[in-house]
Design an enzyme around this catalytic site. Structure first.
Site, PDB file in Angstrom:
ATOM      1  N   ASN A  27       0.843  -1.196   0.000  1.00 53.85           N
ATOM      2  CA  ASN A  27       0.000   0.000   0.000  1.00 53.85           C
ATOM      3  C   ASN A  27       0.879   1.247   0.000  1.00 53.85           C
ATOM      4  OD1 ASN A  27      -1.424   2.020   2.407  1.00 53.85           O
ATOM      5  ND2 ASN A  27      -2.506   1.649   0.522  1.00 53.85           N
ATOM      6  N   ARG A 110      -2.386   5.738  16.965  1.00 57.28           N
ATOM      7  CA  ARG A 110      -1.400   6.194  15.988  1.00 57.28           C
ATOM      8  C   ARG A 110      -0.555   7.331  16.554  1.00 57.28           C
ATOM      9  NH1 ARG A 110      -1.884   4.375  10.611  1.00 57.28           N
ATOM     10  NH2 ARG A 110      -0.587   6.139  10.008  1.00 57.28           N
ATOM     11  N   HIS A 186      -7.607   5.932   0.747  1.00 55.90           N
ATOM     12  CA  HIS A 186      -6.250   5.421   0.552  1.00 55.90           C
ATOM     13  C   HIS A 186      -6.042   4.047   1.167  1.00 55.90           C
ATOM     14  CE1 HIS A 186      -2.147   6.067  -0.679  1.00 55.90           C
ATOM     15  NE2 HIS A 186      -1.659   5.952   0.539  1.00 55.90           N
ATOM     16  N   TRP A 187      -6.983   3.600   2.002  1.00 59.55           N
ATOM     17  CA  TRP A 187      -6.839   2.338   2.723  1.00 59.55           C
ATOM     18  C   TRP A 187      -7.817   1.293   2.194  1.00 59.55           C
ATOM     19  CZ3 TRP A 187      -6.736   4.640   8.364  1.00 59.55           C
ATOM     20  CH2 TRP A 187      -5.458   5.137   8.627  1.00 59.55           C
TER      21      TRP A 187
END
Length: 211
Positions: A27, A110, A186-187
């Site tokens: 990714n 995160r 994006h994931w």
């Protein structure tokens, strides 16, 4: 200290495990690294799967051409200040369904993980003028030489890397196919996990690589 070359690290990892060839699934930056591996070490890769990889020196047709994308600007700011608020902005821009995936727990996790490695954050920011986090980009002229079966997966709503990068790869990698997912950022592997896993498994099983 020299910056780590991700492709060299991947080859060292394969050698340490005694693996001659493997399917690579990457990714974003991992997709760019996998593309480089396919062009620089074709004998070590059996299948190539990418999700939202950036492609350097690519002509831009749909994405903004005035520098980093909206998502990359947010990512860079999060590396400069890995506060919970900046990580919330980063997680939100990574996905389409913010209510489902940009949870307070994920943002906290995160932020804590990033703040636990201040030297990593500092190295990233210091390397930005030299093109961090990628030490080298794949040479687009080498893409037609990729011969392994290639699956390109991209979110249509990706605000970090425009889906046109995968259109470019599709046009230049001979044995490639593209799955463009709507309502996906994006994931892809997180937002559409079940479909993503099925696509990758069916692709590897249904497209044997030449030995």
């Amino acid at each position: 200290m020299d910056r780590l070359d991700h492709v060299d690290a991947a080859i060292q990892f394969l050698d340490a495990l005694g693996i001659e060839r493997a399917a690579f699934v990457g990714n974003s930056m991992g997709g760019q690294t996998s593309l480089r591996l396919a062009t620089e070490h074709p004998g070590r890769i059996s299948h190539l799967v990418t999700m939202g990889p950036p492609v350097g020196r690519m002509p831009s047709l749909f994405g903004a051409g005035d520098g980093p994308s909206e998502g990359l600007k947010v990512l860079i700011e999060a590396y400069r200040d890995a506060s919970r608020e900046n990580m919330r902005r980063l997680v939100e821009i990574m996905c389409y369904d913010k209510a489902r995936f940009a949870t307070p727990e994920l943002c906290d996790a995160r932020s804590q993980a990033a703040l636990a490695r201040p030297e990593h954050l500092a190295n990233h920011v210091a390397g930005l003028p030299q093109g961090a986090p990628l030490p080298r980009w794949v040479d687009p002229a080498l893409l037609p030489g990729i011969t392994v079966p290639t699956l390109l997966i991209h979110g249509r709503d990706d605000r970090v890397v425009s889906f046109e990068s995968s259109l470019f790869l599709l046009a230049n990698i001979p044995d490639s196919r593209l799955v463009l997912l709507n309502r996906c950022g994006h994931w892809a592997m997180i937002e559409h996990a079940e479909e993503f896993n099925r696509l990758v498994i069916d692709f590897v099983r249904g497209n044997p690589s030449d030995d």
